[in-house]
Design an enzyme around this catalytic site. Structure first.
Site, PDB file in Angstrom:
ATOM      1  N   HIS A 262       0.819  -1.211   0.000  1.00  0.00           N
ATOM      2  CA  HIS A 262       0.000   0.000   0.000  1.00  0.00           C
ATOM      3  C   HIS A 262       0.857   1.266   0.000  1.00  0.00           C
ATOM      4  CE1 HIS A 262      -3.223   2.674   1.881  1.00  0.00           C
ATOM      5  NE2 HIS A 262      -3.798   2.185   0.811  1.00  0.00           N
ATOM      6  N   LYS A 264       3.360   4.414  -1.120  1.00  0.00           N
ATOM      7  CA  LYS A 264       3.503   5.358  -2.225  1.00  0.00           C
ATOM      8  C   LYS A 264       4.846   6.057  -2.060  1.00  0.00           C
ATOM      9  CE  LYS A 264      -1.147   4.965  -1.692  1.00  0.00           C
ATOM     10  NZ  LYS A 264      -1.804   4.383  -0.516  1.00  0.00           N
ATOM     11  N   ASP A 269      17.249  10.148  -7.852  1.00  0.00           N
ATOM     12  CA  ASP A 269      18.684  10.383  -7.689  1.00  0.00           C
ATOM     13  C   ASP A 269      19.162  10.318  -6.238  1.00  0.00           C
ATOM     14  OD1 ASP A 269      18.825  10.649 -10.412  1.00  0.00           O
ATOM     15  OD2 ASP A 269      18.992  12.838 -10.405  1.00  0.00           O
ATOM     16  N   HIS A 439      -9.072  11.449   1.444  1.00  0.00           N
ATOM     17  CA  HIS A 439      -8.180  10.290   1.402  1.00  0.00           C
ATOM     18  C   HIS A 439      -6.871  10.541   2.145  1.00  0.00           C
ATOM     19  CE1 HIS A 439      -5.556   7.218  -0.697  1.00  0.00           C
ATOM     20  NE2 HIS A 439      -6.635   6.497  -0.472  1.00  0.00           N
ATOM     21  N   LYS A 441      -4.052  10.839   4.933  1.00  0.00           N
ATOM     22  CA  LYS A 441      -3.718  10.112   6.161  1.00  0.00           C
ATOM     23  C   LYS A 441      -2.697  10.958   6.916  1.00  0.00           C
ATOM     24  CE  LYS A 441      -3.982   6.886   2.555  1.00  0.00           C
ATOM     25  NZ  LYS A 441      -5.322   6.461   2.617  1.00  0.00           N
ATOM     26  N   ASP A 446       0.241  19.615  18.560  1.00  0.00           N
ATOM     27  CA  ASP A 446       0.912  20.672  19.337  1.00  0.00           C
ATOM     28  C   ASP A 446       1.864  21.547  18.529  1.00  0.00           C
ATOM     29  OD1 ASP A 446      -0.412  19.562  21.477  1.00  0.00           O
ATOM     30  OD2 ASP A 446       1.334  18.531  22.291  1.00  0.00           O
TER      31      ASP A 446
END
Length: 522
Positions: A262, A264, A269, A439, A441, A446
Site C-alpha cells: 500500500h 507510495k 537520484d 483520502h 492520512k 501541538d
C-alpha cells in the site's frame, strides 16, 4: 439524428455488459466465490450424512477457538474468527486451517525478515542526533528510539520537507523533479491507473530510460489489477523500464493475498523523495471526479531523510526479484540542505511482530498536550486505539478526527459511522469532509509533530498492508499542515453532532452491527 444516437447507445449497452461479464475482474471474483462455495457445500454435506463428522469438527472448532483466544493476535481478529466458528464450525475450521498454513506466506515472511536484517547496517543510527534528543527532547527521543530499534528506520536531520495540501500540488512538483533525474528513478505505488496522470509520468520515464537513467517501477498486483492493460509489465520492460509486480493477484484462497503493498514512494537520484496518500490515478489530482472533490496530501523530502525511502524501496525490490544491490550507489549526494528539524521516514510490515504504524500514532496521541488532529479516509479503530483517544480527550487534549462525507466504499462508511457515538462519548470531536472524499492520512500535534503517509486507521493498514509514512518533528512545514487542518475545520468540514448520530437510518445501524463483528477481515 436523435434516433440514430439512441440506437448507438442501445447497441453499446449489450457490448459493455458482455465485456463486463467476460472481464478478468469478473472471472477472478467468480473463481474465488466458487472456491468458497465448494468448500462450504462439500463439508456441510458430509456433516449432514455423517453425524460423527459434525461432532469431530465441532470438537475441533472448540479447540481452535481456545487456541485463537490464547494467541497473540489482536482481540478484534480473535472475535472475527470465533463468531463464525460458533455459527458454521465445519466451514470455518477448514477455512482457517487452509488460510493459516500456507508455504507461500511463510516463504515471503522469511525472505522479508532476512532482507531487513541484512540491510540493517545500511540504516545506521546517528548517535549525535540521538544524544541531543535524549537531553533536550525526551518525548520525541523515545518515539525515535522505538522506530529505530523496532522498525529499523533512524531519525534524520539535514532534511528539507515541503507539504502539499492537494494531490494536484504534489503532482506538479513530481513532474518537475522527474524531469531533473540524472541517475535513477524508483517508484513504488499501490495503484497505477492508465489515465492522463500516468500517461504524462510514463512519457517522462520512457524518455529518461532511453537517455540512460535507471528507472525501476514497482506496483501492487491487487491495487493495479484492473487499472492497467494486460501484460503491462512486459510492455514497460521492453521499453527499458525495470518493472516488478508485488504479489500478483491470483484467484486462490490465500492469506498472502491479504498482504498488499500500500506504499507510495518516489525517489529521484537519492536526493528527492515523495510520500503521502496520492496514488497514480486521475481522481487523486481531481482530473476525474469520483466521490466529489478528492482531498489528499503528500510531502517532498530533500536531503538525508531520502535514504530511508531508498532503502525501503530496495528491500522490497530484492524480496520480489531475488536480486542483490550495491546500496551505496544510491546514497544522497547533496549535502548542503539546511537542517530543518528532524524526520523519520519509516515503513511498516505485516510480516513481523511489530505494529509500528499503530504504535507511532499511539505515541503521538499519548504525548499530545494541547491537541491532536487526525485525518483518515477509513476509521475502524481497535480497542487499544479507542482507549488512547479517550484518555487523551478526557485528560483535556483537543482530539479531532476528519473522515469523508462521500465514501468510496459503502460498507467501510457504515462501520466508520458506527464509531461516532463511541467517540462522542469519549469526548472526541468528529468532522466529515463536505462534498467529497478525504483520502489524506495525517496526524498533527501541538504545532511540532506531524505524520503524513499511507497509513489509515483501519485493520488493513495497521495489520495487513506494507505501509510507509514520514514523521516530522519541528520542521518548518508543520505550520503549513496546521494551516491546512484549520482551513478544513473552518471551511471544508462539518462537525458531527449528537443529532447526526441519532438520525442514522435503521439499515445503517443494522448493517454496522453485522459488519463491525467481521471488520478485521474486510
Amino acid at each position: 439524428m436523435a434516433e440514430k444516437i439512441s440506437e448507438k447507445i442501445q447497441k453499446k449497452k449489450p457490448k459493455k455488459l458482455i465485456n463486463m461479464i467476460f472481464s478478468q475482474k469478473t472471472t477472478i471474483i467468480l473463481l474465488l466465490a466458487l472456491q468458497l462455495i465448494f468448500i462450504f457445500i462439500i463439508f456441510q454435506s458430509f456433516a449432514v450424512h455423517y453425524a460423527y463428522l459434525h461432532i469431530v469438527f465441532s470438537t475441533v472448532a472448540i479447540v481452535l477457538a481456545i487456541y485463537i483466544l490464547n494467541s497473540s493476535e489482536n482481540p478484534a481478529y480473535k472475535l472475527a474468527w470465533i463468531v463464525p466458528l460458533v455459527i458454521v464450525p465445519i466451514f470455518t475450521v477448514v477455512l482457517y486451517i487452509l488460510l493459516k498454513n500456507q508455504f507461500s506466506t511463510r516463504k515471503v515472511r522469511n525472505l522479508y525478515a532476512k532482507k531487513s536484517a541484512n540491510t540493517r547496517p545500511f540504516l545506521k543510527t546517528n548517535k549525535q542526533i540521538m544524544s541531543y534528543l535524549h537531553e533536550s527532547e525526551p518525548d520525541f527521543y523515545k518515539l525515535a528510539n522505538y522506530v529505530d530499534k523496532s522498525g529499523g528506520y533512524p531519525v534524520c536531520g539535514n532534511t528539507e520537507v515541503t507539504y502539499f495540501p492537494l494531490g494536484e500540488d504534489k503532482y506538479k512538483a513530481m513532474l518537475e523533479e522527474l524531469q531533473k533525474a540524472q541517475e535513477f528513478i524508483f517508484m513504488e505505488y499501490f495503484i497505477i491507473d492508465d489515465g492522463e496522470m500516468w500517461r504524462e509520468i510514463v512519457k517522462i520515464l520512457l524518455e529518461k530510460a532511453k537517455a540512460g537513467v535507471e528507472v525501476r517501477l514497482l506496483y501492487d498486483g491487487m491495487g493495479s489489477q484492473f487499472t492497467l492493460p494486460f501484460r503491462y509489465k512486459k510492455k514497460l520492460t521492453d521499453q527499458g523500464v525495470k518493472c516488478l509486480v508485488f504479489n500478483p493477484f491470483r484467484p486462490m484462497l490465500s492469506t498472502i493475498q491479504n498482504n498488499r503493498d500500500h506504499r507510495k514512494i518516489l525517489v529521484i537520484d537519492g536526493n528527492v523523495a515523495f510520500n503521502g496518500g496520492v496514488n497514480i490515478a486521475d481522481e487523486y489530482i481531481n482530473r476525474k471526479e469520483r466521490f466529489g472533490h478528492w482531498k489528499d496530501t503528500a510531502v517532498m523530502l530533500k536531503g538525508d531523510g531520502v535514504w530511508n525511502f531508498t532503502m525501503m524501496f530496495l528491500q522490497m525490490w530484492e524480496v520480489i526479484s531475488g536480486d542483490k544491490t550495491e546500496y551505496n550507489m544510491y546514497r544522497p549526494t547533496v549535502k548542503n540542505v539546511v537542517n530543518n528539524g528532524y524526520v523519520i521516514p519509516y515503513g511498516d510490515s505485516p510480516l513481523d511482530d511489530e505494529n509500528v504504524g499503530e504504535l507511532v500514532y499511539m505515541g503521538m496521541i499519548n504525548n499530545a498536550k494541547d491537541y491532536i488532529y487526525i485525518s483518515t479516509p477509513y476509521l475502524i479503530p481497535d480497542n487499544e486505539m479507542l482507549t488512547v483517544l479517550g484518555y487523551a480527550a478526557k485528560s483535556g487534549v483537543d482530539v479531532r478526527i476528519i473522515t469523508p462525507e462521500i465514501p468510496d466504499k459503502w460498507y467501510v462508511s457504515v462501520i466508520t459511522r458506527s464509531f461516532y457515538r463511541d467517540l462522542e462519548t469519549l469526548g472526541v470531536k468528529v468532522y466529515e469532509y463536505k462534498g467529497g472524499f478525504n483520502h489524506a492520512k495525517m496526524f498533527l500535534s501541538d504545532d511540532k509533530s506531524a505524520v503524513v503517509g499511507t497509513i489509515n486507521l483501519d485493520y488493513r493498514s495497521l495489520y495487513l498492508h506494507f505501509e510507509c509514512a514520514t514523521y516530522m518533528y519541528k520542521t518548518s512545514c508543520i505550520k503549513d499542515i496546521k494551516a491546512d487542518f484549520d482551513d478544513m475545520f473552518e471551511n471544508r468540514c462539518h462537525r458531527i453532532t449528537h443529532d447526526d448520530i441519532n438520525n442514522r437510518s435503521f439499515w445503517s445501524r443494522f448493517m454496522s452491527v453485522i459488519l463491525r463483528t467481521i471488520a478485521p477481515l474486510l
